[in-house]
Enzyme design. Structure first.
Site, PDB file in Angstrom:
ATOM      1  N   LYS A 111       0.489  50.706  -3.099  1.00 50.20           N
ATOM      2  CA  LYS A 111       0.290  50.875  -1.653  1.00 50.20           C
ATOM      3  C   LYS A 111       1.293  50.029  -0.870  1.00 50.20           C
ATOM      4  O   LYS A 111       1.934  49.135  -1.417  1.00 50.20           O
ATOM      5  CB  LYS A 111      -1.142  50.493  -1.276  1.00 50.20           C
ATOM      6  CG  LYS A 111      -1.517  49.050  -1.568  1.00 50.20           C
ATOM      7  CD  LYS A 111      -2.973  48.802  -1.235  1.00 50.20           C
ATOM      8  CE  LYS A 111      -3.351  47.343  -1.547  1.00 50.20           C
ATOM      9  NZ  LYS A 111      -4.737  47.043  -1.176  1.00 50.20           N
ATOM     10  N   ARG A 153     -16.894  44.969   2.934  1.00 48.57           N
ATOM     11  CA  ARG A 153     -15.800  45.686   3.580  1.00 48.57           C
ATOM     12  C   ARG A 153     -16.085  47.172   3.450  1.00 48.57           C
ATOM     13  O   ARG A 153     -16.557  47.792   4.394  1.00 48.57           O
ATOM     14  CB  ARG A 153     -14.468  45.266   2.921  1.00 48.57           C
ATOM     15  CG  ARG A 153     -13.251  45.524   3.744  1.00 48.57           C
ATOM     16  CD  ARG A 153     -12.015  44.889   3.144  1.00 48.57           C
ATOM     17  NE  ARG A 153     -11.729  45.354   1.780  1.00 48.57           N
ATOM     18  CZ  ARG A 153     -10.659  44.988   1.091  1.00 48.57           C
ATOM     19  NH1 ARG A 153      -9.795  44.127   1.601  1.00 48.57           N
ATOM     20  NH2 ARG A 153     -10.451  45.462  -0.131  1.00 48.57           N
ATOM     21  N   TYR A 201      15.900  27.578  19.068  1.00 47.54           N
ATOM     22  CA  TYR A 201      15.058  27.739  20.245  1.00 47.54           C
ATOM     23  C   TYR A 201      14.086  26.574  20.385  1.00 47.54           C
ATOM     24  O   TYR A 201      13.404  26.196  19.429  1.00 47.54           O
ATOM     25  CB  TYR A 201      14.273  29.040  20.168  1.00 47.54           C
ATOM     26  CG  TYR A 201      15.110  30.274  20.418  1.00 47.54           C
ATOM     27  CD1 TYR A 201      15.675  30.524  21.663  1.00 47.54           C
ATOM     28  CD2 TYR A 201      15.331  31.201  19.404  1.00 47.54           C
ATOM     29  CE1 TYR A 201      16.441  31.654  21.891  1.00 47.54           C
ATOM     30  CE2 TYR A 201      16.090  32.336  19.618  1.00 47.54           C
ATOM     31  CZ  TYR A 201      16.645  32.561  20.870  1.00 47.54           C
ATOM     32  OH  TYR A 201      17.403  33.683  21.083  1.00 47.54           O
ATOM     33  N   MET A 247      15.633  35.986  15.679  1.00 50.47           N
ATOM     34  CA  MET A 247      15.462  37.384  15.291  1.00 50.47           C
ATOM     35  C   MET A 247      16.382  37.768  14.145  1.00 50.47           C
ATOM     36  O   MET A 247      15.961  38.457  13.205  1.00 50.47           O
ATOM     37  CB  MET A 247      15.702  38.314  16.479  1.00 50.47           C
ATOM     38  CG  MET A 247      15.567  39.785  16.113  1.00 50.47           C
ATOM     39  SD  MET A 247      15.695  40.897  17.524  1.00 50.47           S
ATOM     40  CE  MET A 247      14.041  40.771  18.193  1.00 50.47           C
TER      41      MET A 247
END
Length: 366
Positions: free
Chosen positions: A35, A131, A256, A304
């Site tokens: 998956k 679940r 940053y 990024m």
């Protein structure tokens, strides 16, 4: 020249990890869980690498199963979450899929059809994960309904999922395991219970089928590694290079917000990899990388398209130096994706599945 970031996928390591899952449970069959694009490694490439070894594959949804069929994969495919609407049963039959059944509406939809051939079904029981699945007190009735409809259902198995098979504290695991063992014995049901951690460390949970997932890709899901999990081989290596170098005075900030400041005269390198590629922005200062096969550390916030590493202790590192974000460096040194995940306050699953499509995959050992 292309941007140097790439993900190298070692298909020999993938097969090694699958064989380990079989070795640990010699009396079980192992469905290979593919998956989420094979946990970010490439659905079709990984399925083809395991064809002939794995008797069946498992995915989360019918779209993933269709992609396997379109890729030429003919082995059985299990839908671990079953169908999401009754109309999907026609596609299930056409594609020859196996389905999990975890709720009344799925069971009703399955039994309302008269297919050309019956569908293999794994009945899911909620043994404590809370679940998906039938509560234990209702599972027997669901099992009887399915077993009494051979025109609709074949190869019926009991399925569940462990919440704490990875944990050192085994009390809750044993509670789930005991409940499932009693239910399976009462029903005379073959089981599919063991996920990756249970495959590695809980032999009592091994059933007719096991479901190795993240272990196939070389990540150790156990809280405390054991002899088996130490044999796993990491499948993905996320590579890049140093693309710029800066010399800084003590006290100068980097990145940053200036989160990291040079504690001394320092030398830093800029790496072509960032959160736009899927590298986790939550990586803290000190998160490890390998530069030319030697350990270095991230300095400052991940951007990024770039991140910065402290090269002060690596004077020979320069523009073009190999950077391994996780995986195996050219000199054979390995940086575990699990270690990187801990520095990001997450798990390996999120790092591996988070590598974005703009990062090219290169396959080896095909």
């Amino acid at each position: 020249m292309a941007r140097p970031l790439r993900a190298d996928i070692d298909l020999d390591a993938l097969r090694h990890n699958y064989r380990l899952a079989r070795e640990l449970a010699p009396h079980s069959q192992a469905v290979a869980v593919l998956k989420a694009d094979a946990y970010g490694h490439g659905l079709i490439a990984c399925a083809r690498a395991l064809e002939g070894l794995a008797p069946a594959f498992a995915v989360a949804c019918i779209e993933e199963a269709e992609a396997l069929r379109e890729g030429g994969i003919t082995a059985p495919v299990v839908l671990l979450e079953g169908i999401f609407e009754a109309s999907e049963l026609e596609r299930v039959e056409a594609l020859g899929l196996w389905v999990a059944v975890h709720s009344d509406w799925q069971l009703d939809a399955l039994l309302a059809r008269r297919p050309a051939r019956p569908t293999p079904v794994w009945l899911k029981v909620d043994s404590g994960m809370h679940r998906l699945g039938f509560p234990p007190e209702r599972a027997e009735a669901a099992w009887r309904r399915l077993s009494e409809a051979p025109e609709c259902v074949t190869d019926l198995h009991l399925m569940s999922h462990f919440a704490t098979a990875d944990a050192v504290d085994s009390a809750y695991f044993h509670r789930q395991s005991a409940l499932l063992a009693e239910l399976a014995e009462r029903l005379g049901a073959p089981t599919c219970l063991a996920n990756s951690p249970a495959t590695l460390a809980r032999a009592e949970a091994h059933g007719a089928w096991n479901r190795p997932g993240v272990m196939l890709y070389g990540s150790d899901p156990l809280e405390a590694a054991n002899a088996a999990s130490r044999r796993l081989r990491q499948v993905m290596t996320l590579h890049s290079e140093i693309i710029a170098v800066r010399d800084l005075e003590a006290g100068e900030p980097v990145g940053y917000g200036g989160r990291w400041t040079a504690p001394r005269p320092s030398r830093v390198g800029v790496v072509a990899c960032g959160y736009g590629d899927g590298y986790d922005r939550h990586a803290v200062d000190g998160t490890p990388v390998l530069v030319d096969g030697r350990r270095a550390a991230i300095a400052g916030k991940v951007s990024m398209d770039m991140l910065i590493v402290d090269l002060t202790e690596l004077p020979e590192a320069d523009i073009g130096s190999e950077v391994v974000l996780w995986g195996r460096a050219s000199n054979g040194e390995v940086l575990s994706v699990d270690e990187v995940a801990r520095h990001c306050d997450t798990i390996s699953y999120t790092l591996l599945t988070g590598v974005l499509p703009r990062v090219p995959r290169r396959y080896h050992g095909g």
